[in-house]
Scaffold this active site. Structure first.
Site, PDB file in Angstrom:
ATOM      1  N   ASP A   1       0.799  -1.234   0.000  1.00 53.65           N
ATOM      2  CA  ASP A   1       0.000   0.000   0.000  1.00 53.65           C
ATOM      3  C   ASP A   1       0.834   1.287   0.000  1.00 53.65           C
ATOM      4  O   ASP A   1       0.325   2.344  -0.315  1.00 53.65           O
ATOM      5  CB  ASP A   1      -0.920   0.035   1.227  1.00 53.65           C
ATOM      6  CG  ASP A   1      -1.983  -1.046   1.166  1.00 53.65           C
ATOM      7  OD1 ASP A   1      -2.133  -1.656   0.095  1.00 53.65           O
ATOM      8  OD2 ASP A   1      -2.643  -1.298   2.185  1.00 53.65           O
TER       9      ASP A   1
ATOM     10  N   ARG B   1      -6.369   0.781   0.856  1.00 48.59           N
ATOM     11  CA  ARG B   1      -7.502   0.960   1.770  1.00 48.59           C
ATOM     12  C   ARG B   1      -7.786   2.445   2.009  1.00 48.59           C
ATOM     13  O   ARG B   1      -8.892   2.920   1.839  1.00 48.59           O
ATOM     14  CB  ARG B   1      -7.132   0.284   3.078  1.00 48.59           C
ATOM     15  CG  ARG B   1      -8.304  -0.155   3.879  1.00 48.59           C
ATOM     16  CD  ARG B   1      -7.846  -0.839   5.144  1.00 48.59           C
ATOM     17  NE  ARG B   1      -8.005  -2.262   5.071  1.00 48.59           N
ATOM     18  CZ  ARG B   1      -7.085  -3.140   5.426  1.00 48.59           C
ATOM     19  NH1 ARG B   1      -5.920  -2.726   5.846  1.00 48.59           N
ATOM     20  NH2 ARG B   1      -7.318  -4.421   5.366  1.00 48.59           N
TER      21      ARG B   1
HETATM   22  N1  LIG Z   1      -2.786   0.152  16.860  1.00 44.99           N
HETATM   23  C1  LIG Z   1      -2.222  -1.047  16.977  1.00 44.99           C
HETATM   24  N2  LIG Z   1      -1.598  -1.400  18.126  1.00 44.99           N
HETATM   25  C2  LIG Z   1      -1.004  -2.612  18.236  1.00 44.99           C
HETATM   26  N3  LIG Z   1      -0.988  -3.545  17.276  1.00 44.99           N
HETATM   27  C3  LIG Z   1      -1.596  -3.260  16.119  1.00 44.99           C
HETATM   28  C4  LIG Z   1      -2.238  -1.989  15.902  1.00 44.99           C
HETATM   29  N4  LIG Z   1      -2.750  -1.988  14.662  1.00 44.99           N
HETATM   30  C5  LIG Z   1      -2.451  -3.201  14.125  1.00 44.99           C
HETATM   31  N5  LIG Z   1      -1.760  -3.955  14.998  1.00 44.99           N
HETATM   32  C6  LIG Z   1      -1.295  -5.337  14.797  1.00 44.99           C
HETATM   33  O1  LIG Z   1      -0.369  -5.382  13.721  1.00 44.99           O
HETATM   34  C7  LIG Z   1      -0.617  -6.533  12.900  1.00 44.99           C
HETATM   35  C8  LIG Z   1      -0.789  -6.131  11.468  1.00 44.99           C
HETATM   36  O2  LIG Z   1      -1.726  -5.067  11.364  1.00 44.99           O
HETATM   37  P1  LIG Z   1      -2.654  -4.911  10.067  1.00 44.99           P
HETATM   38  O3  LIG Z   1      -3.477  -6.151   9.916  1.00 44.99           O
HETATM   39  O4  LIG Z   1      -3.368  -3.621  10.191  1.00 44.99           O
HETATM   40  O5  LIG Z   1      -1.647  -4.940   8.837  1.00 44.99           O
HETATM   41  P2  LIG Z   1      -0.497  -3.929   8.428  1.00 44.99           P
HETATM   42  O6  LIG Z   1       0.752  -4.202   9.179  1.00 44.99           O
HETATM   43  O7  LIG Z   1      -1.034  -2.534   8.497  1.00 44.99           O
HETATM   44  O8  LIG Z   1      -0.216  -4.347   6.941  1.00 44.99           O
HETATM   45  P3  LIG Z   1      -1.182  -4.262   5.664  1.00 44.99           P
HETATM   46  O9  LIG Z   1      -2.412  -3.463   6.042  1.00 44.99           O
HETATM   47  O10 LIG Z   1      -0.364  -3.589   4.647  1.00 44.99           O
HETATM   48  O11 LIG Z   1      -1.503  -5.674   5.333  1.00 44.99           O
HETATM   49  C9  LIG Z   1      -1.821  -7.246  13.495  1.00 44.99           C
HETATM   50  O12 LIG Z   1      -1.366  -8.354  14.231  1.00 44.99           O
HETATM   51  C10 LIG Z   1      -2.462  -6.206  14.393  1.00 44.99           C
HETATM   52  O13 LIG Z   1      -3.084  -6.761  15.538  1.00 44.99           O
HETATM   53  O1  LIG Z   2      -8.140  -9.389   2.620  1.00 44.70           O
HETATM   54  P1  LIG Z   2      -6.895  -9.251   3.423  1.00 44.70           P
HETATM   55  O2  LIG Z   2      -5.964 -10.409   3.319  1.00 44.70           O
HETATM   56  O3  LIG Z   2      -7.167  -8.847   4.832  1.00 44.70           O
HETATM   57  O4  LIG Z   2      -6.060  -8.056   2.753  1.00 44.70           O
HETATM   58  C1  LIG Z   2      -6.624  -6.902   2.226  1.00 44.70           C
HETATM   59  C2  LIG Z   2      -5.853  -5.672   2.554  1.00 44.70           C
HETATM   60  O5  LIG Z   2      -4.474  -5.880   2.603  1.00 44.70           O
HETATM   61  C3  LIG Z   2      -3.789  -4.862   1.928  1.00 44.70           C
HETATM   62  O6  LIG Z   2      -3.412  -5.306   0.681  1.00 44.70           O
HETATM   63  C4  LIG Z   2      -2.507  -4.567   2.496  1.00 44.70           C
HETATM   64  O7  LIG Z   2      -1.685  -5.726   2.412  1.00 44.70           O
HETATM   65  C5  LIG Z   2      -4.820  -3.750   1.742  1.00 44.70           C
HETATM   66  O8  LIG Z   2      -4.613  -2.920   0.657  1.00 44.70           O
HETATM   67  C6  LIG Z   2      -6.082  -4.559   1.606  1.00 44.70           C
HETATM   68  O9  LIG Z   2      -7.238  -3.852   1.916  1.00 44.70           O
END
Ligand SMILES: Nc1ncnc2c1ncn2[C@@H]1O[C@H](COP(=O)(O)OP(=O)(O)OP(=O)(O)O)[C@@H](O)[C@H]1O
Ligand SMILES: O=P(O)(O)OC[C@H]1O[C@](O)(CO)[C@@H](O)[C@@H]1O
Length: 363
Positions: free
Chosen positions: A101, A146
């Protein structure tokens, strides 16, 4: 180089610290992983329990933790670092920015973004080929993003086959003067076909209205998105057949998971190596609580808390978006400089609200 031969991979994301097995990572085990998509360590959403995670780090005697992921992952890393400090443990915590992203603040780009943009062009190209082969062809390509439209914006700029790019940061409307329908009609008259790229987070308010959404969230607290690509395709089809009494040939392509699943490209492979080496050198030099990444082209160590304060979004007032508008010649849907500034303020405010709401950790 540092003579370390005891490296553990935590399986299944944050919950893996306390509920799953670990795997021993050796040069032989990781030898080929850059040639495959996805992750051999498995990933998960939710499950961040700071106390349990740090207990596990303590119990296992781990002294360096490298945490790979997007903005949510970096927020989790910041909490782990705080807890480690609170307990006075001698453990280095390093964040490595990985998300297609490209929404991690401060750094120039995240690992995976380049690959996603490259693959997204293939989907756009397919849409273009399809709509060129029929009368009144309208191609809609939905891309990931997103809260930020970076993949959509960069893939549009790279491919030059796109007539209109819609992103979450910039509102759009369908009907009336200056609306999307009018633009599609004029492009169809000019070229016989139209290609629209839409980031998955765009226009969510319209889709929610049409299906009475209940605002569901995933385990990490991210809002579950509705299929805006499908919604838009139906809207365009209905408008042209029912209101304009014109037949349109709709081609809707949703390549989102296909894009995320491919192996990283050459430039991301090199970038990943730089991030990895930078993270290890940083931890070995005694730094902790940092995220690695390039800032204005220079690789840097950034306090994790700085990169989690906000999230990167496409800035409507920046040149890149202006370049996109001038290369597609699409309507901006915002009528004046004041409207653009107001919208930018709204995006910034919504982002602060969203980050604030997601502060409560979910397990
Ligand atoms: N505010 C927060 N505080 C602590 N842990 C968090 C927080 N937000 C997300 N996490 C944890 O980080 C991990 C990944 O978060 P998330 O699913 O939002 O993906 P991301 O790292 O943002 O990557 P992407 O959205 O690109 O897939 C999860 O295990 C989630 O519980
Ligand atoms: O459906 P999943 O596996 O939760 O992933 C979707 C999300 O993950 C992301 O690709 C980030 O990895 C977002 O752009 C998207 O909304």
């Amino acid at each position: 180089m540092y003579g370390v031969d005891d490296i553990l991979g935590i399986v299944g994301g944050y919950r893996g610290f306390y509920s799953k097995n670990t795997v021993k990572l050796t040069p032989k085990v990781v030898n080929d992983i850059h040639k495959r998509g996805g992750t051999t360590l498995l990933t998960s959403r939710g499950g961040h329990d700071t106390v349990k995670i740090v207990d596990s780090i303590q119990d296992r005697g781990i002294n360096q933790v490298y945490i790979i992921g997007g903005d949510g992952t970096q927020k989790g890393a910041a909490l782990i670092h705080e807890e480690v400090e609170k307990r006075g443990m001698k453990v280095a915590v390093a964040g490595i920015p990985k998300t297609i992203d490209n929404d991690i603040a401060v750094i120039d780009k995240s690992f995976g973004f380049d690959t996603a943009v490259e693959e997204a062009q293939r989907a756009i190209n397919a849409a273009h080929v399809e709509v060129e082969c029929v009368e009144n062809g309208v191609g809609v390509v939905k891309l990931m993003g997103r809260y930020s439209g970076f993949i959509a914006m960069h893939a549009t700029l790279a491919s030059r086959d796109v007539d209109c790019c819609l992103i979450p940061e910039s509102p759009f409307y369908l009907e009336g003067q200056g609306g999307l329908f009018q633009f599609i009609e004029s492009r169809m008259k000019e070229n016989g076909h139209v290609v629209i790229v839409i980031a998955e987070g765009a226009g969510q308010e319209f889709v929610a209205q049409s299906i009475h959404d209940v605002n569901q969230k995933d385990a990490s607290g991210n809002r579950l998105l509705l299929d805006v690509g499908l919604w838009l395709s139906h809207k365009i089809k209905d408008h042209f057949t029912q209101v304009r009494e014109m037949d349109v040939n709709m081609k809707y392509i949703d390549p989102t998971y296909m894009i995320r699943a491919i192996p990283s490209n050459a430039s991301d492979n090199i970038y990943c190596t730089l991030l990895a080496q930078s993270a290890v050198h940083g931890a070995m030099a005694g730094y902790t609580g940092f995220t690695v990444g390039p800032v204005n082209g220079k690789h840097a160590y950034i306090p994790i808390a700085r990169v989690t304060e906000t999230q990167n979004t496409v800035r409507l007032t920046d040149r890149m978006w202006a370049r996109l508008l001038s290369s597609t010649n699409q309507p901006s849907f915002l009528n004046s400089c004041d409207d653009i500034l107001l919208q930018q303020e709204r995006v910034d405010r919504d982002m602060v609200d969203m980050i604030h709401k997601m502060k409560i950790t979910s397990t």
